[in-house]
Design a protein around this motif. Structure first.
Motif, PDB file in Angstrom:
ATOM      1  N   ALA A 149       0.834  -1.204   0.000  1.00  0.00           N
ATOM      2  CA  ALA A 149       0.000   0.000   0.000  1.00  0.00           C
ATOM      3  C   ALA A 149       0.866   1.251   0.000  1.00  0.00           C
ATOM      4  CB  ALA A 149      -0.920  -0.014   1.212  1.00  0.00           C
TER       5      ALA A 149
ATOM      6  N   TRP B 164       2.306   1.682  -3.439  1.00  0.00           N
ATOM      7  CA  TRP B 164       1.292   2.128  -4.392  1.00  0.00           C
ATOM      8  C   TRP B 164       0.968   3.605  -4.184  1.00  0.00           C
ATOM      9  CZ3 TRP B 164      -3.930   3.657  -3.768  1.00  0.00           C
ATOM     10  CH2 TRP B 164      -4.624   3.791  -4.976  1.00  0.00           C
ATOM     11  N   LEU B 165       0.869   4.017  -2.937  1.00  0.00           N
ATOM     12  CA  LEU B 165       0.561   5.420  -2.670  1.00  0.00           C
ATOM     13  C   LEU B 165       1.702   6.344  -3.091  1.00  0.00           C
ATOM     14  CD1 LEU B 165      -1.206   5.129   0.786  1.00  0.00           C
ATOM     15  CD2 LEU B 165      -2.240   5.795  -1.393  1.00  0.00           C
ATOM     16  N   LYS B 166       2.940   5.896  -2.923  1.00  0.00           N
ATOM     17  CA  LYS B 166       4.075   6.733  -3.323  1.00  0.00           C
ATOM     18  C   LYS B 166       4.171   6.871  -4.836  1.00  0.00           C
ATOM     19  CE  LYS B 166       7.937   6.814  -1.185  1.00  0.00           C
ATOM     20  NZ  LYS B 166       9.243   6.534  -0.602  1.00  0.00           N
ATOM     21  N   ARG B 167       3.778   5.864  -5.569  1.00  0.00           N
ATOM     22  CA  ARG B 167       3.934   5.873  -7.028  1.00  0.00           C
ATOM     23  C   ARG B 167       2.626   6.120  -7.765  1.00  0.00           C
ATOM     24  NH1 ARG B 167       9.097   4.784  -7.991  1.00  0.00           N
ATOM     25  NH2 ARG B 167      10.180   3.400  -6.561  1.00  0.00           N
ATOM     26  N   LYS B 168       1.565   6.415  -7.035  1.00  0.00           N
ATOM     27  CA  LYS B 168       0.277   6.670  -7.659  1.00  0.00           C
ATOM     28  C   LYS B 168       0.380   7.927  -8.502  1.00  0.00           C
ATOM     29  CE  LYS B 168      -3.008   8.226  -5.106  1.00  0.00           C
ATOM     30  NZ  LYS B 168      -4.130   8.453  -4.194  1.00  0.00           N
ATOM     31  N   PRO B 169      -0.107   7.885  -9.730  1.00  0.00           N
ATOM     32  CA  PRO B 169      -0.034   9.083 -10.563  1.00  0.00           C
ATOM     33  C   PRO B 169      -0.906  10.198  -9.992  1.00  0.00           C
ATOM     34  CG  PRO B 169      -1.249   7.358 -11.694  1.00  0.00           C
ATOM     35  CD  PRO B 169      -0.713   6.770 -10.424  1.00  0.00           C
ATOM     36  N   THR B 170      -0.372  11.400 -10.021  1.00  0.00           N
ATOM     37  CA  THR B 170      -1.130  12.539  -9.500  1.00  0.00           C
ATOM     38  C   THR B 170      -2.149  12.966 -10.565  1.00  0.00           C
ATOM     39  OG1 THR B 170       0.534  14.047 -10.346  1.00  0.00           O
ATOM     40  CG2 THR B 170       0.758  13.330  -8.064  1.00  0.00           C
ATOM     41  N   PRO B 171      -3.340  13.271 -10.149  1.00  0.00           N
ATOM     42  CA  PRO B 171      -4.347  13.688 -11.127  1.00  0.00           C
ATOM     43  C   PRO B 171      -3.984  15.048 -11.729  1.00  0.00           C
ATOM     44  CG  PRO B 171      -5.214  13.862  -8.895  1.00  0.00           C
ATOM     45  CD  PRO B 171      -3.878  13.207  -8.788  1.00  0.00           C
TER      46      PRO B 171
END
Length: 67
Positions: free
Chosen positions: A51, A54-61
């Motif tokens: 988790a 995933w949160l660190k590499r989640k694409p920014t909207p």
């Protein structure tokens, strides 16, 4: 000629059968050691690490475009 080919095939077979277990032993030991290390860490920790990654590499909207 066929006798030479049969002797060569027999020699290759014996080399393969004799060397295969010795060549595979380090691979098996590495995999079992890795499985032991993975099993030593609780599953909740693996889920938390997943988790976090995933949160660190989640694409920014993309920011909303205003008119």
């Amino acid at each position: 000629m066929i006798r030479i080919a049969l002797w060569v095939l027999a020699a290759l077979y014996l080399l393969l059968v004799g060397l295969w277990p010795a060549a595979l032993a380090p691979v098996a030991l590495t995999l079992s050691g890795g499985a032991t290390l993975i099993a030593a860490v609780p599953g909740v920790v693996w889920v938390a690490l997943g988790a976090i990654a995933w949160l660190k590499r989640k694409p920014t909207p993309a920011p909303a475009k205003t008119a």
